[in-house]
Design a protein around this motif. Structure first.
Motif, PDB file in Angstrom:
ATOM      1  N   ASN A 154       1.063  -0.911  -0.068  1.00 15.13           N
ATOM      2  CA  ASN A 154       0.143  -0.294   0.384  1.00 15.13           C
ATOM      3  C   ASN A 154       0.328   1.669  -0.204  1.00 15.13           C
ATOM      4  O   ASN A 154       1.834   1.517   0.776  1.00 15.13           O
ATOM      5  CB  ASN A 154      -0.811   0.102   1.257  1.00 15.13           C
ATOM      6  N   VAL A 155       0.445   2.536  -1.002  1.00 17.65           N
ATOM      7  CA  VAL A 155       1.123   3.378  -0.995  1.00 17.65           C
ATOM      8  C   VAL A 155       0.770   4.857  -0.076  1.00 17.65           C
ATOM      9  O   VAL A 155      -0.693   4.334  -0.854  1.00 17.65           O
ATOM     10  CB  VAL A 155       1.564   3.695  -2.926  1.00 17.65           C
ATOM     11  N   GLY A 188       6.550  12.542   4.975  1.00 19.73           N
ATOM     12  CA  GLY A 188       6.981  12.304   3.671  1.00 19.73           C
ATOM     13  C   GLY A 188       5.951  11.238   3.334  1.00 19.73           C
ATOM     14  O   GLY A 188       4.415  11.230   3.933  1.00 19.73           O
ATOM     15  N   THR A 189       5.785  10.022   2.474  1.00 20.41           N
ATOM     16  CA  THR A 189       4.917   9.285   1.861  1.00 20.41           C
ATOM     17  C   THR A 189       5.281   8.216   2.685  1.00 20.41           C
ATOM     18  O   THR A 189       5.702   7.128   2.722  1.00 20.41           O
ATOM     19  CB  THR A 189       5.633   9.173   0.601  1.00 20.41           C
ATOM     20  N   GLY A 190       4.179   7.617   2.515  1.00 19.54           N
ATOM     21  CA  GLY A 190       4.504   5.629   3.271  1.00 19.54           C
ATOM     22  C   GLY A 190       3.596   4.736   2.866  1.00 19.54           C
ATOM     23  O   GLY A 190       3.079   4.734   1.852  1.00 19.54           O
ATOM     24  N   VAL A 191       4.223   4.045   3.395  1.00 18.87           N
ATOM     25  CA  VAL A 191       4.654   2.651   2.562  1.00 18.87           C
ATOM     26  C   VAL A 191       4.354   1.360   3.195  1.00 18.87           C
ATOM     27  O   VAL A 191       4.862   1.799   4.590  1.00 18.87           O
ATOM     28  CB  VAL A 191       4.994   2.149   1.309  1.00 18.87           C
ATOM     29  N   TYR A 221       7.916   5.684   6.356  1.00 15.96           N
ATOM     30  CA  TYR A 221       7.613   6.693   5.263  1.00 15.96           C
ATOM     31  C   TYR A 221       9.027   7.264   5.323  1.00 15.96           C
ATOM     32  O   TYR A 221      10.015   7.008   5.742  1.00 15.96           O
ATOM     33  CB  TYR A 221       6.885   7.779   7.251  1.00 15.96           C
ATOM     34  N   LEU A 222       9.184   7.655   3.668  1.00 15.77           N
ATOM     35  CA  LEU A 222       9.612   7.535   2.489  1.00 15.77           C
ATOM     36  C   LEU A 222      10.137   9.388   2.308  1.00 15.77           C
ATOM     37  O   LEU A 222       9.414   9.861   2.262  1.00 15.77           O
ATOM     38  CB  LEU A 222       9.404   6.766   2.280  1.00 15.77           C
ATOM     39  N   THR A 223      11.129   9.869   2.350  1.00 14.27           N
ATOM     40  CA  THR A 223      11.300  10.703   1.777  1.00 14.27           C
ATOM     41  C   THR A 223      12.599  10.456   0.406  1.00 14.27           C
ATOM     42  O   THR A 223      12.739  10.325   0.407  1.00 14.27           O
ATOM     43  CB  THR A 223      11.717  12.345   2.934  1.00 14.27           C
ATOM     44  N   SER A 224      12.764  12.116   0.193  1.00 12.56           N
ATOM     45  CA  SER A 224      13.490  12.202  -1.284  1.00 12.56           C
ATOM     46  C   SER A 224      13.473  11.024  -2.113  1.00 12.56           C
ATOM     47  O   SER A 224      14.244  11.341  -3.115  1.00 12.56           O
ATOM     48  CB  SER A 224      15.185  11.773  -0.556  1.00 12.56           C
ATOM     49  N   ILE A 255       5.332   9.227  -6.860  1.00 11.42           N
ATOM     50  CA  ILE A 255       4.871   9.066  -8.532  1.00 11.42           C
ATOM     51  C   ILE A 255       5.823   7.448  -8.384  1.00 11.42           C
ATOM     52  O   ILE A 255       5.435   6.962  -9.423  1.00 11.42           O
ATOM     53  CB  ILE A 255       4.890   9.570  -9.487  1.00 11.42           C
ATOM     54  N   HIS A 256       7.035   6.963  -8.062  1.00 12.77           N
ATOM     55  CA  HIS A 256       8.143   6.475  -8.213  1.00 12.77           C
ATOM     56  C   HIS A 256       7.854   5.721  -6.799  1.00 12.77           C
ATOM     57  O   HIS A 256       8.295   4.166  -7.326  1.00 12.77           O
ATOM     58  CB  HIS A 256       9.633   6.898  -7.788  1.00 12.77           C
ATOM     59  N   LEU A 257       6.625   4.763  -6.855  1.00 11.10           N
ATOM     60  CA  LEU A 257       6.018   4.412  -5.213  1.00 11.10           C
ATOM     61  C   LEU A 257       4.833   3.832  -6.323  1.00 11.10           C
ATOM     62  O   LEU A 257       3.617   4.489  -5.586  1.00 11.10           O
ATOM     63  CB  LEU A 257       5.959   4.924  -3.712  1.00 11.10           C
TER      64      LEU A 257
END
Length: 419
Positions: free
Chosen positions: A218-219, A226-229, A277-280, A284-286
């Protein structure tokens, strides 16, 4: 599961009352306990589980993460995504006459679900025979269901020592945590409760020494982080501050936070269902199905590979050129059985026939699978590779399922990546 969570104190009284009132207002009062895990408007309106819901509970000796998976045949891809993250299975069957038979007869979802979870490496299963109060706590009905399922479980590859059966009534809360409330049940059943059986589950060996492999299930957009996965770690360890590659693709990201069961932790290891939780990285690439791994030890990408498969109870045999849907964790892609290499003895794995013309039900075989482009827009397009590893390298990354026309036709393990 909603009633079990309530009995264990994971659902408070306010939430229970709200779910009860809401389900009654919607004309689905019997679904009030299911609303705890079926949280979307569509799930509640239709009265079925459609997506994976994540919860956790504690028993005296175990911390259990629950992946509530859909049972309806329209949502088998989501069920596969959940089963791919599981260590053990809890199968709930309906004891009402006709209801159990509808799921267990040929083509029923009970059969397919058991085949799917076994094919994805699950060997421990608890069968909860539910709604026994609706058949007057009939012990013969319980034994009848257990007898039918026990034979099928052994046939499907579940060790008899790792299968358990328990009679319950979820609506009444009987035999979930204790069975003292069911005087009729206690006359003929003296065995463990559902929680007792959950407490005895054995955690499998984890691939902690392997390189990190985290297939994304899941994204989502994090509030301030940042963006969670989310996903289940299939190998290795991940730490806060670590830079990870995202495959397929050339992008990398930095781990800002790690959450496990809503608690922030500095690291997480193989076997853990974690949220990173990802940064940098641009979101769109996840995507669901991508795999996070270390830049120094990336997961291989494959478009053509060999696999050892077991063919299920199918009507139409598999031939060279058969178009299929390939499932690997949360990813499903169009593919083709490009070559039938050999049929194998199911017990020993010894080749019994090279280059067979067809594969029929019950056959074990080595085949070559090639990914194909999902559109018919032209021959110049090439299939996009997917992250895959041989089963001998990483068991969780090396399991596949094969479906055709809405039916699961086989399952197997990756032997070798060709290209």
């Amino acid at each position: 599961m909603g009633r079990l969570l309530y009995e264990l104190g994971r659902v408070d009284e306010k939430t229970r009352v709200a779910n009860e009132r809401g389900s009654s207002k919607a004309g689905k009062s019997s679904f009030s306990w299911a609303w705890e895990l079926d949280g979307t408007i569509e799930e509640r309106e239709r009265g079925i589980t459609m997506d994976i819901a994540l919860q956790s509970l504690s028993t005296p000796q175990r911390q259990v993460t629950i992946l509530d998976a859909p049972g309806h045949k329209d949502f088998i891809p989501n069920m596969i995504s959940g089963a791919a993250q599981a260590d053990c299975a809890l199968l709930v069957v309906d004891a009402i006459t006709g209801e159990f038979e509808a799921g267990f007869d040929r083509g029923g979802q009970t059969r397919e679900h058991l085949l799917l979870v076994r094919s994805l490496g699950v060997s421990q299963v608890i069968v909860a025979v539910n709604k026994l109060d609706q058949v007057n706590w009939d012990s013969s009905r319980f034994e009848e269901i257990c007898g039918l399922l026990r034979a099928f479980l052994v046939q499907s590859g579940f060790p008899s020592s790792k299968t358990s059966f328990v009679p319950v009534s979820a609506m009444l809360g009987v035999n979930l945590v204790n069975n003292a409330d069911a005087s009729v049940l206690s006359k003929w059943y003296k065995g463990p409760t559902l929680v007792d059986l959950l407490d005895k589950l054995e955690p499998p060996t984890r691939e902690i020494a392997s390189p990190l492999r985290l297939p994304i299930s899941n994204v989502f957009k994090g509030q301030n982080s940042g963006t969670g996965v989310t996903g289940r770690i299939c190998g290795g360890v991940v730490q806060v501050g670590e830079r990870l590659r995202v495959l397929p693709g050339d992008e990398s990201a930095i781990v800002r936070l790690i959450d496990v069961e809503e608690q922030s932790v500095p690291w997480a290891a193989a076997g853990t269902n974690a949220t990173l939780y990802l940064t940098s990285i641009d979101p769109i690439h996840l995507s669901i199905g991508s795999v996070l791994c270390p830049p120094s030890d990336i997961v291989p990408l494959a478009t053509v590979f060999t696999a050892r498969i077991i063919v299920f109870d199918i009507q139409l045999p598999i031939t060279t050129g058969t178009s299929i849907e390939l499932f690997h964790h949360s990813r499903d892609v169009p593919a083709t059985i490009s070559k039938l290499i050999a049929t194998l003895d199911r017990a020993s794995g010894v080749v019994t026939k090279k280059n067979p013309r067809v594969l029929s039900r019950g056959t074990s075989a080595e085949v070559e699978i090639s990914l194909r482009v999902g559109t018919l827009s032209g021959p110049t397009l090439s299939a996009r590779p997917i992250p895959l590893e041989p089963f001998s390298v990483n068991k969780d990354m090396g399991r596949i399922l094969v479906r055709r026309g809405g039916e699961t036709i086989s399952a197997g393990i990756v032997l070798d990546i060709i290209s």
